[in-house]
Scaffold this active site. Structure first.
Site, PDB file in Angstrom:
ATOM      1  N   TYR A   1      -3.689  -0.983   9.762  1.00 51.94           N
ATOM      2  CA  TYR A   1      -3.441  -1.118   8.378  1.00 51.94           C
ATOM      3  C   TYR A   1      -1.929  -0.551   8.093  1.00 51.94           C
ATOM      4  O   TYR A   1      -1.202  -1.282   7.267  1.00 51.94           O
ATOM      5  CB  TYR A   1      -4.489  -0.342   7.918  1.00 51.94           C
ATOM      6  CG  TYR A   1      -4.367  -0.408   6.209  1.00 51.94           C
ATOM      7  CD1 TYR A   1      -5.127  -1.942   5.872  1.00 51.94           C
ATOM      8  CD2 TYR A   1      -3.899   0.134   5.439  1.00 51.94           C
ATOM      9  CE1 TYR A   1      -5.248  -1.837   4.313  1.00 51.94           C
ATOM     10  CE2 TYR A   1      -3.841  -0.121   3.983  1.00 51.94           C
ATOM     11  CZ  TYR A   1      -4.588  -1.161   3.518  1.00 51.94           C
ATOM     12  OH  TYR A   1      -4.623  -1.272   2.197  1.00 51.94           O
TER      13      TYR A   1
ATOM     14  N   SER B   1       0.927  -1.204   0.022  1.00 55.13           N
ATOM     15  CA  SER B   1       0.044  -0.012   0.116  1.00 55.13           C
ATOM     16  C   SER B   1       0.864   1.148   0.092  1.00 55.13           C
ATOM     17  O   SER B   1       2.195   1.068   0.153  1.00 55.13           O
ATOM     18  CB  SER B   1      -0.975  -0.297   1.223  1.00 55.13           C
ATOM     19  OG  SER B   1      -1.508   1.093   1.422  1.00 55.13           O
TER      20      SER B   1
END
Length: 256
Positions: free
Chosen positions: A160, A147
């Site tokens: 996350y 990410s």
């Protein structure tokens, strides 16, 4: 240059979290490049529908519903692959969840669920796939989905961010140990993509404007725009590329 470098015929790819979103787009892209694909998810009905959709397009598809964050389920799934003669040559660790909450309000259970689903699962599925790749002696490919938060943080997505930062270094650890077996482990770092996981952000006018203003391409990415990078990393074209993360982000990380 011959396109045979990117031909995945005769290869089998397991894509976790592939009943929809980024994983489904990647699975279809690998299938279009010639691979047999194994879809995975926890919702058996949705997984079955996704598999049927790809089969209708002429692709060879299998579907296995199991929780990648459950070690026993992962081990059992690979035992099922072995029994069915399914040899995973390409693994895409895509399964993931999001939690949007300030760190001071995150419980240990919530933290653990995000870490287990986004990071520990990649280790466990990667371990089982690599054990078999090594035993077969034909090499293989592991593609982890990172990410933008593999590089930088954003408020309210601490678990996350931590998991995706871990994906970056897990990828390097895999390369360090498995490269001698002709296994290439790399990662893709998507930018802001149009997916159901991002629906709340897409529908937030202020955040939508921020993404478009912050990204040099001035738009959100589409899931299919990950396919080229995925096929490259799954193919012979990336045979000497290992331990890297490639960002597909419209240039967001390139600018201040």
């Amino acid at each position: 240059m011959s396109t045979t470098l990117f031909n995945l015929s005769g290869r089998t790819a397991l894509v976790t979290g592939s009943s929809r979103g980024l994983g489904n787009a990647i699975a279809e892209g690998l299938a279009a490049a010639g691979a047999r694909v194994v879809l995975n998810g926890v919702d058996a009905a949705r997984l079955g529908a996704a598999a049927s959709s790809l089969r209708d397009k002429g692709y060879r598809v299998d579907a296995y519903a199991f929780d990648v964050a459950d070690e026993a389920a992962v081990v059992s799934a690979f035992a099922q692959f072995d029994a069915a003669g399914i040899e995973i040559d390409i693994l895409v660790n895509n399964a993931g969840i999001q939690l949007r909450k300030p760190l001071v309000d995150v419980s240990a259970a919530e933290w653990g669920k995000v870490i287990d689903t986004n990071l520990t699962s990649a280790f466990m599925v990667g371990r089982e796939a690599a054990r078999r790749m090594i035993a077969r002696g034909r090499g293989g490919k592991v593609i982890n989905i990172g990410s933008l938060t593999s590089e930088c943080a954003r408020a309210t997505v601490g678990p996350y961010t931590t998991a995706k930062g871990g994906i970056k270094l897990l990828t390097k650890a895999m390369a360090a140990e498995w490269a001698e077996h002709d296994i290439q482990a790399n990662a893709i770092g998507p930018g802001y993509m149009i997916t159901e996981m991002n629906r709340a952000l897409l529908d937030n006018a202020q955040f939508d404007a921020w993404v478009k203003g912050r990204t040099p391409a001035h738009r959100w990415g589409r899931p299919d725009e990950l396919v080229g990078t995925a096929v490259y990393l799954a193919s012979a074209a990336s045979g000497y590329v290992n331990g890297q993360i490639i960002y597909v982000d419209g240039g967001m990380l390139a600018v201040l």
